[in-house]
Design a protein around this motif. Sequence first.
Motif, PDB file in Angstrom:
ATOM      1  N   THR A 152       0.790  -1.157  -0.033  1.00 15.52           N
ATOM      2  CA  THR A 152      -0.040   0.030   0.071  1.00 15.52           C
ATOM      3  C   THR A 152       0.771   1.332  -0.062  1.00 15.52           C
ATOM      4  N   VAL A 153       0.209   2.139  -0.280  1.00 12.37           N
ATOM      5  CA  VAL A 153       1.127   3.524  -0.210  1.00 12.37           C
ATOM      6  C   VAL A 153       1.382   3.856   1.473  1.00 12.37           C
ATOM      7  N   ASP A 154       0.799   3.317   2.389  1.00 10.68           N
ATOM      8  CA  ASP A 154       1.308   3.491   3.601  1.00 10.68           C
ATOM      9  C   ASP A 154       2.356   2.768   3.836  1.00 10.68           C
ATOM     10  N   ASP A 155       2.656   1.451   3.241  1.00 14.62           N
ATOM     11  CA  ASP A 155       3.758   0.670   3.392  1.00 14.62           C
ATOM     12  C   ASP A 155       4.882   1.349   2.685  1.00 14.62           C
ATOM     13  N   ALA A 156       4.572   1.853   1.557  1.00 13.55           N
ATOM     14  CA  ALA A 156       5.812   2.501   0.864  1.00 13.55           C
ATOM     15  C   ALA A 156       6.206   3.724   1.521  1.00 13.55           C
ATOM     16  N   SER A 157       5.479   4.495   2.281  1.00 17.89           N
ATOM     17  CA  SER A 157       5.812   5.664   3.019  1.00 17.89           C
ATOM     18  C   SER A 157       6.593   5.320   3.848  1.00 17.89           C
ATOM     19  N   LYS A 158       6.220   4.093   4.685  1.00 19.37           N
ATOM     20  CA  LYS A 158       7.115   3.653   6.023  1.00 19.37           C
ATOM     21  C   LYS A 158       8.549   3.086   5.372  1.00 19.37           C
ATOM     22  N   LEU A 159       8.398   2.371   4.188  1.00 17.65           N
ATOM     23  CA  LEU A 159      10.028   2.135   3.551  1.00 17.65           C
ATOM     24  C   LEU A 159      10.807   3.285   3.541  1.00 17.65           C
ATOM     25  N   ILE A 160      10.179   4.432   2.977  1.00 24.01           N
ATOM     26  CA  ILE A 160      11.014   5.575   2.383  1.00 24.01           C
ATOM     27  C   ILE A 160      11.331   6.336   3.767  1.00 24.01           C
ATOM     28  N   GLN A 161      10.245   6.252   4.865  1.00 20.62           N
ATOM     29  CA  GLN A 161      10.897   7.155   6.355  1.00 20.62           C
ATOM     30  C   GLN A 161      11.891   6.100   6.952  1.00 20.62           C
ATOM     31  N   ARG A 162      11.911   4.753   6.874  1.00 18.47           N
ATOM     32  CA  ARG A 162      13.271   4.223   7.435  1.00 18.47           C
ATOM     33  C   ARG A 162      14.144   4.471   6.679  1.00 18.47           C
ATOM     34  N   HIS A 163      14.289   4.420   5.309  1.00 16.05           N
ATOM     35  CA  HIS A 163      15.476   4.724   4.317  1.00 16.05           C
ATOM     36  C   HIS A 163      16.060   6.122   4.782  1.00 16.05           C
ATOM     37  N   GLU A 164      14.837   6.998   4.723  1.00 12.14           N
ATOM     38  CA  GLU A 164      15.435   8.525   5.216  1.00 12.14           C
ATOM     39  C   GLU A 164      15.960   8.592   6.425  1.00 12.14           C
ATOM     40  N   PHE A 165      15.369   7.869   7.563  1.00 14.86           N
ATOM     41  CA  PHE A 165      16.243   7.913   8.642  1.00 14.86           C
ATOM     42  C   PHE A 165      17.521   7.206   8.833  1.00 14.86           C
ATOM     43  N   CYS A 166      17.939   6.353   8.116  1.00 12.25           N
ATOM     44  CA  CYS A 166      19.209   5.923   7.748  1.00 12.25           C
ATOM     45  C   CYS A 166      20.065   7.063   7.207  1.00 12.25           C
ATOM     46  N   LEU A 167      19.667   7.816   6.485  1.00 13.61           N
ATOM     47  CA  LEU A 167      20.455   9.048   5.820  1.00 13.61           C
ATOM     48  C   LEU A 167      20.496   9.902   6.920  1.00 13.61           C
ATOM     49  N   ALA A 168      19.553  10.153   7.498  1.00 12.72           N
ATOM     50  CA  ALA A 168      19.388  11.280   8.698  1.00 12.72           C
ATOM     51  C   ALA A 168      19.511  12.810   7.964  1.00 12.72           C
ATOM     52  N   GLU A 169      18.870  12.940   6.947  1.00 12.82           N
ATOM     53  CA  GLU A 169      18.586  13.993   6.243  1.00 12.82           C
ATOM     54  C   GLU A 169      17.092  14.932   6.123  1.00 12.82           C
TER      55      GLU A 169
END
Length: 103
Positions: A67-84
Amino acid sequence: MINWPCILKLDRDDELIYLESESELNNECSGLILSHEDLVIDSEGFTYSIFYNGSNTELLNKQVQITVDDASKLIQRHEFCLAEVCLTKIQFETVSDAINCLK
């Protein structure tokens, strides 16, 4: 039929790899040790298992659509790793929008 662009989601890794095309997928897979749990997620949210034979990549549709919510969570975790980026501001209308933000 896979809908490009896609993301490569490696098992046990929150960082995502943006893939514009099948040739980019082949290039990425040539340098990776893949797991059976790794996924390609296309712009419609369909998930695919990856089989790489050393020169070509084959994708098997898992018949699962995120779902779009699942995709958003994946992107959030990705961005958290980058801390940007502020994570609470990461929201999307479609899975395609989520994948394209990695471009």
